[in-house]
Motif scaffolding. Structure first.
Motif, PDB file in Angstrom:
ATOM      1  N   ARG A  76       0.834  -1.197   0.000  1.00 49.53           N
ATOM      2  CA  ARG A  76       0.000   0.000   0.000  1.00 49.53           C
ATOM      3  C   ARG A  76       0.872   1.252   0.000  1.00 49.53           C
ATOM      4  O   ARG A  76       1.934   1.282   0.621  1.00 49.53           O
ATOM      5  N   THR A  77       0.387   2.268  -0.689  1.00 49.63           N
ATOM      6  CA  THR A  77       1.145   3.515  -0.768  1.00 49.63           C
ATOM      7  C   THR A  77       0.237   4.694  -0.443  1.00 49.63           C
ATOM      8  O   THR A  77      -0.982   4.544  -0.310  1.00 49.63           O
ATOM      9  N   GLU A  78       0.825   5.868  -0.340  1.00 49.45           N
ATOM     10  CA  GLU A  78       0.093   7.045   0.125  1.00 49.45           C
ATOM     11  C   GLU A  78      -0.822   7.626  -0.950  1.00 49.45           C
ATOM     12  O   GLU A  78      -1.996   7.879  -0.708  1.00 49.45           O
ATOM     13  N   ARG A  79      -0.323   7.814  -2.164  1.00 55.09           N
ATOM     14  CA  ARG A  79      -1.095   8.518  -3.188  1.00 55.09           C
ATOM     15  C   ARG A  79      -1.809   7.567  -4.143  1.00 55.09           C
ATOM     16  O   ARG A  79      -2.932   7.842  -4.564  1.00 55.09           O
ATOM     17  N   ALA A  80      -1.173   6.480  -4.522  1.00 59.41           N
ATOM     18  CA  ALA A  80      -1.835   5.426  -5.294  1.00 59.41           C
ATOM     19  C   ALA A  80      -2.238   4.315  -4.322  1.00 59.41           C
ATOM     20  O   ALA A  80      -1.652   4.190  -3.247  1.00 59.41           O
ATOM     21  N   PRO A  81      -3.241   3.514  -4.670  1.00 55.87           N
ATOM     22  CA  PRO A  81      -3.672   2.464  -3.738  1.00 55.87           C
ATOM     23  C   PRO A  81      -2.587   1.449  -3.408  1.00 55.87           C
ATOM     24  O   PRO A  81      -2.508   0.961  -2.283  1.00 55.87           O
ATOM     25  N   HIS A  82      -1.727   1.124  -4.387  1.00 63.59           N
ATOM     26  CA  HIS A  82      -0.748   0.075  -4.153  1.00 63.59           C
ATOM     27  C   HIS A  82       0.298   0.052  -5.263  1.00 63.59           C
ATOM     28  O   HIS A  82       0.102   0.615  -6.337  1.00 63.59           O
ATOM     29  N   LEU A  83       1.397  -0.623  -4.985  1.00 60.83           N
ATOM     30  CA  LEU A  83       2.381  -1.053  -5.969  1.00 60.83           C
ATOM     31  C   LEU A  83       2.353  -2.579  -5.986  1.00 60.83           C
ATOM     32  O   LEU A  83       2.169  -3.210  -4.942  1.00 60.83           O
ATOM     33  N   ILE A  84       2.540  -3.183  -7.166  1.00 58.98           N
ATOM     34  CA  ILE A  84       2.467  -4.639  -7.290  1.00 58.98           C
ATOM     35  C   ILE A  84       3.641  -5.139  -8.129  1.00 58.98           C
ATOM     36  O   ILE A  84       3.852  -4.666  -9.252  1.00 58.98           O
TER      37      ILE A  84
END
Length: 266
Positions: free
Chosen positions: A70-78
């Motif tokens: 989970r990240t702050e500005r986008a929902p997630h990195l995958i």
């Protein structure tokens, strides 16, 4: 069958069930502990580890999974990770704290949902790839295509320069979660399609070489039900051959909130 479930905080761990091959609705055994757990805090898989593809290489089994963070500005990195069972009885262990498909200049946000096939010459992977997040009248969303990569050992990967399967209309913004079979000289792929104007659905494509694909979504062989657990959406297909039967396991409404089901080709 490996699957991922979310806990009360929406962290995802991979478990499995053994299904009766004659009656896949009959569960023979369910794992009591996760096969893949969360990574350490700050790792690429600290919010979830979802298994997608199992490949045997001699006595070893390679379990390819996507880790998300989970990240702050986008929902997630995958990004894509690998766990290996060396056959000694110790189960799966993560190959590395880092992804085997990590961010690149061309693919900095998502390289996940891997489907891997071992051929005589190399390992082949098809995976979901996002090169950008977009904020527009539809809100914040990614643009996802399916890409192809090859590897000599199943660990070091080189991706093709261009997508294997792309979106086809302005309404579509994602094609992903590929599942691939090789039948009579033809590669066959099922995948999930996400659009602004309709719920998730399942698409289909064919290829002679696994690199260049032609979409034939009308031949996917499955649609939403009139009512019930998969009447609002169908997504995340996994197609397997069991003896002389062709089965598709897939998720339904709310991305599989009630579980997963299967369909059989007739």
């Amino acid at each position: 069958m490996y699957f991922t479930s979310l806990d009360e905080n929406k962290f995802g761990r991979t478990g499995y069930v053994d299904l009766d091959s004659r009656d896949p609705c009959r569960i023979l055994h369910a794992a009591e502990e996760p096969v893949l757990d969360l990574g350490e805090i700050g790792a690429f898989d600290d919010s979830g580890a979802t298994a997608f593809s199992l490949v045997r290489d001699g006595p070893r089994k390679y379990l390819y999974y996507q880790g998300w963070q989970r990240t702050e500005r986008a929902p997630h990195l995958i990004f894509t990770g690998l766990a290996i069972d060396d056959g000694s009885g110790g189960g799966f262990r993560k190959h590395s704290r880092a992804p085997i498909l990590d961010r690149t200049e061309a693919e900095p946000f998502i390289r996940g949902a891997p489907y891997v096939m071992k051929a005589a010459d190399a390992f082949h992977m098809w995976y979901a790839s996002a090169s950008r997040w977009v904020e527009d009248e539809h809100g914040l969303h990614y643009d996802i295509v399916i890409r192809h990569a090859t590897s000599p050992d199943g660990i070091r990967w080189i991706a093709d320069d261009r997508p294997a399967v792309s979106t086809e209309s302005p309404a579509e913004y994602a094609v992903g979660r590929p599942s691939v079979l090789f039948d009579d000289g033809v590669y066959r792929m099922w995948y999930a399609i996400r659009s602004f104007n309709e719920p998730y659905r399942i698409g289909y494509a064919e290829s002679s070489d696994g690199v260049s694909w032609t979409r034939r979504d009308s031949e996917a062989g499955i649609g939403r039900s009139q009512e019930g657990w998969d009447s609002a959406m169908i997504c995340y297909p996994q197609v397997v051959r069991v003896d002389d039967r062709l089965l598709m396991f897939y998720n339904g409404n709310q991305h599989g909130a009630s579980g997963f089901g299967y369909a059989e080709a007739v």
